[in-house]
Design an enzyme around this catalytic site. Structure first.
Site, mmCIF file in Angstrom:
data_model
loop_
_atom_site.group_PDB
_atom_site.id
_atom_site.type_symbol
_atom_site.label_atom_id
_atom_site.label_comp_id
_atom_site.label_asym_id
_atom_site.label_seq_id
_atom_site.Cartn_x
_atom_site.Cartn_y
_atom_site.Cartn_z
ATOM 1 N N LYS A 8 0.866 -1.174 0.000
ATOM 2 C CA LYS A 8 0.000 0.000 0.000
ATOM 3 C C LYS A 8 0.904 1.226 0.000
ATOM 4 C CE LYS A 8 -4.495 0.774 0.244
ATOM 5 N NZ LYS A 8 -5.572 -0.041 -0.302
ATOM 6 N N GLY A 64 -26.223 0.139 2.264
ATOM 7 C CA GLY A 64 -25.393 0.915 1.336
ATOM 8 C C GLY A 64 -25.553 0.409 -0.077
ATOM 9 N N VAL A 65 -26.218 1.221 -0.915
ATOM 10 C CA VAL A 65 -26.395 0.807 -2.310
ATOM 11 C C VAL A 65 -25.697 1.832 -3.216
ATOM 12 C CG1 VAL A 65 -28.336 -0.785 -2.226
ATOM 13 C CG2 VAL A 65 -28.794 1.663 -2.086
ATOM 14 N N GLY A 66 -24.396 2.027 -2.949
ATOM 15 C CA GLY A 66 -23.536 2.865 -3.783
ATOM 16 C C GLY A 66 -22.988 2.016 -4.923
ATOM 17 N N VAL A 111 -20.812 -0.636 -5.190
ATOM 18 C CA VAL A 111 -20.876 -2.097 -5.065
ATOM 19 C C VAL A 111 -22.299 -2.548 -4.721
ATOM 20 C CG1 VAL A 111 -20.003 -4.110 -3.823
ATOM 21 C CG2 VAL A 111 -18.464 -2.223 -4.335
ATOM 22 N N TYR A 156 -25.230 -1.314 -5.244
ATOM 23 C CA TYR A 156 -26.203 -1.253 -6.342
ATOM 24 C C TYR A 156 -26.019 -2.460 -7.280
ATOM 25 C CZ TYR A 156 -28.340 -0.040 -10.763
ATOM 26 O OH TYR A 156 -29.079 -0.099 -11.925
HETATM 27 P P1 NAD Z 1 -19.617 3.885 -2.294
HETATM 28 O O1 NAD Z 1 -19.149 5.097 -1.613
HETATM 29 O O2 NAD Z 1 -19.840 3.932 -3.768
HETATM 30 O O3 NAD Z 1 -20.969 3.356 -1.629
HETATM 31 C C1 NAD Z 1 -21.183 3.356 -0.250
HETATM 32 C C2 NAD Z 1 -22.638 3.712 -0.030
HETATM 33 O O4 NAD Z 1 -22.904 3.631 1.374
HETATM 34 C C3 NAD Z 1 -23.003 5.128 -0.486
HETATM 35 O O5 NAD Z 1 -24.140 5.078 -1.326
HETATM 36 C C4 NAD Z 1 -23.287 5.868 0.819
HETATM 37 O O6 NAD Z 1 -24.265 6.862 0.672
HETATM 38 C C5 NAD Z 1 -23.749 4.723 1.698
HETATM 39 N N1 NAD Z 1 -23.655 5.010 3.129
HETATM 40 C C6 NAD Z 1 -22.773 5.792 3.787
HETATM 41 N N2 NAD Z 1 -23.056 5.817 5.088
HETATM 42 C C7 NAD Z 1 -24.145 5.037 5.266
HETATM 43 C C8 NAD Z 1 -24.914 4.657 6.398
HETATM 44 N N3 NAD Z 1 -24.637 5.120 7.626
HETATM 45 N N4 NAD Z 1 -25.970 3.832 6.216
HETATM 46 C C9 NAD Z 1 -26.273 3.387 4.991
HETATM 47 N N5 NAD Z 1 -25.588 3.707 3.875
HETATM 48 C C10 NAD Z 1 -24.527 4.515 4.014
HETATM 49 O O7 NAD Z 1 -18.551 2.732 -1.916
HETATM 50 P P2 NAD Z 1 -18.385 1.314 -2.630
HETATM 51 O O8 NAD Z 1 -17.271 1.404 -3.612
HETATM 52 O O9 NAD Z 1 -19.717 0.800 -3.033
HETATM 53 O O10 NAD Z 1 -17.835 0.458 -1.405
HETATM 54 C C11 NAD Z 1 -18.685 -0.005 -0.378
HETATM 55 C C12 NAD Z 1 -17.853 -0.750 0.657
HETATM 56 O O11 NAD Z 1 -17.203 -1.854 0.039
HETATM 57 C C13 NAD Z 1 -16.734 0.098 1.283
HETATM 58 O O12 NAD Z 1 -16.586 -0.304 2.624
HETATM 59 C C14 NAD Z 1 -15.519 -0.296 0.490
HETATM 60 O O13 NAD Z 1 -14.330 -0.146 1.247
HETATM 61 C C15 NAD Z 1 -15.805 -1.767 0.227
HETATM 62 N N6 NAD Z 1 -15.124 -2.282 -0.958
HETATM 63 C C16 NAD Z 1 -15.344 -1.719 -2.180
HETATM 64 C C17 NAD Z 1 -14.688 -2.238 -3.307
HETATM 65 C C18 NAD Z 1 -14.926 -1.659 -4.687
HETATM 66 O O14 NAD Z 1 -14.591 -2.317 -5.680
HETATM 67 N N7 NAD Z 1 -15.517 -0.490 -4.804
HETATM 68 C C19 NAD Z 1 -13.818 -3.317 -3.165
HETATM 69 C C20 NAD Z 1 -13.628 -3.902 -1.890
HETATM 70 C C21 NAD Z 1 -14.288 -3.366 -0.800
#
Ligand code: NAD
Length: 353
Positions: free
Chosen positions: A80, A184-186, A188, A190
């Site tokens: 990292k 959380g439907v961001g 990942v 979604y």
């Molecule tokens: P993102 O920011 O796109 O989505 C996160 C979602 O969670 C957002 O829509 C946000 O509004 C929502 N959120 C924030 N606080 C909240 C709460 N208190 N209650 C409910 N929803 C809440 O992030 P992502 O890329 O979708 O990643 C999600 C998780 O997965 C993170 O912990 C990230 O570290 C982990 N992750 C992501 C990836 C990747 O490929 N993106 C890979 C490994 C791990």
């Protein structure tokens, strides 16, 4: 704690430091382990209070990457990098490009031992600037042959892990009619909701972003609940896809699910919460094993990108999760501990705990 003692505790490894007054670059590259291959892991840009905090963060995150790569049987160690963000750094522009050019020169001198990529605070444009000076970078401009957004792959891997957990828990080969609650439907969450809906699962979702929730209600017929109500949903499986440390002393007694399996990094506030989940007979798919789809995808890019092959490899998260959960049953141990043991047996020949 002394930094070398901290490094010893984490079984390090190498730490490289670069100071470049011309561009303002203050960067740390932590290479946790090279047993399985070159270390891979993103570059974080963050305003740290001091260099000690930055080094500790790099060490902690690099160890996590080693464990994720190893449990996924990737030919990589974990690494990292962190860049201490200058307080007045712009989001784009020439000054920023020069800073990342300098970072590119820095990692180019590390003998191919560290491969970087996007992470919190850095962008595809930043990786393009790194790439002007080194080949040791992934996740740059997709139009130049990079693998692009990892989140659909992460979601696919989580879906495969959920299928594995359903097999171990209920002996099922499908998810038809299972009730899954997604926090959380961001990015990942979604894509995960989309996959699960296509497989016939019933969804309850929450998010602090109302638009993100509405999209799932409209497209997948999901039910929605307020953010804090997600822990009380009477469901089969809870999929955390938002915040870390959400399995803790407050939330754990509220859970009404039989399985926890989702994308979030560091879901357990402390390792002892893995024990508590087991005591409550809730199956837990360890976070770094189930959410490795994005890493598997980007590691494929290092060998010449092939989306189909990357998907095939991410699909094996199913086998990884079955292996962990079945061993946890056999040895009557929490699954988070079993995952660590599998990694440590591969890296050091024996478990460390
Ligand atoms: P993102 O920011 O796109 O989505 C996160 C979602 O969670 C957002 O829509 C946000 O509004 C929502 N959120 C924030 N606080 C909240 C709460 N208190 N209650 C409910 N929803 C809440 O992030 P992502 O890329 O979708 O990643 C999600 C998780 O997965 C993170 O912990 C990230 O570290 C982990 N992750 C992501 C990836 C990747 O490929 N993106 C890979 C490994 C791990």
């Amino acid at each position: 704690m002394d930094l070398f003692d901290f490094a010893d505790d984490l079984h390090f490894g190498e730490v490289h430091i670069k100071n470049d007054p011309d561009t303002g670059l203050r960067a740390i590259v932590a290479v946790h382990d090279l047993t399985l291959g070159p270390a891979i892991g993103g570059c974080r840009l963050h305003q740290y209070p001091n260099s000690n905090a930055a080094i500790r963060d790099a060490l902690r995150l690099a160890k996590g990457m080693s464990y994720k790569a190893c449990i996924s049987k990737l030919p990589h160690g974990g690494g990292k990098s962190v860049i201490m963000r200058p307080p007045d750094l712009e989001e784009t522009g020439e000054r920023r490009r020069k800073l990342f050019n300098s970072f590119g020169r820095f990692i180019d001198h590390l003998d191919g031992n560290y491969i970087t990529a996007e992470d919190v605070g850095t962008s595809v444009d930043d990786m393009n600037a790194v790439r002007e000076y080194t080949d040791q970078v992934l996740g740059f401009d997709p139009e130049s042959g990079s693998s692009g957004d990892p989140s659909p792959f992460t979601a696919f891997g989580v879906r495969r892990g959920i299928e594995a957990a359903a097999y171990v828990r209920w002996g099922r080969d499908d998810l038809e009619g299972l009730h899954i609650a997604i926090q959380g439907v961001g990015s990942v969450g979604y894509h995960l909701a989309e996959e699960l809906h296509e497989l016939g699962a019933t969804l309850t979702v929450t998010d602090v972003n109302d638009e993100a929730v509405q999209r799932c209600v409209d497209e997948f017929g999901a039910r929605s609940v307020a953010p804090d109500a997600i822990y009380d949903v009477d469901c089969d499986l809870f999929a955390p896809c938002a915040l870390g440390a959400i399995i803790n002393d407050d939330t754990l007694p509220r859970l009404k699910c039989e399985v926890v399996a989702g994308a979030t990094n560091n879901q357990l506030a402390e390792a002892r919460h893995g024990v508590a989940l087991r005591e409550r007979d809730i199956l837990y798919a360890p976070d770094y094993a189930i959410n490795a789809g994005g890493l598997i995808n980007v590691a494929q890019e290092y060998r010449g990108y092939d989306a189909q092959l990357a998907r095939k490899k991410a699909s094996r998260i199913y086998d990884t999760i079955v292996e962990i959960l079945e061993r946890a049953e056999r040895e009557n141990l929490p699954s988070n501990l079993v995952a660590n043991r599998i990694v440590e047996e591969r890296l050091y020949g024996q478990p460390l705990q």
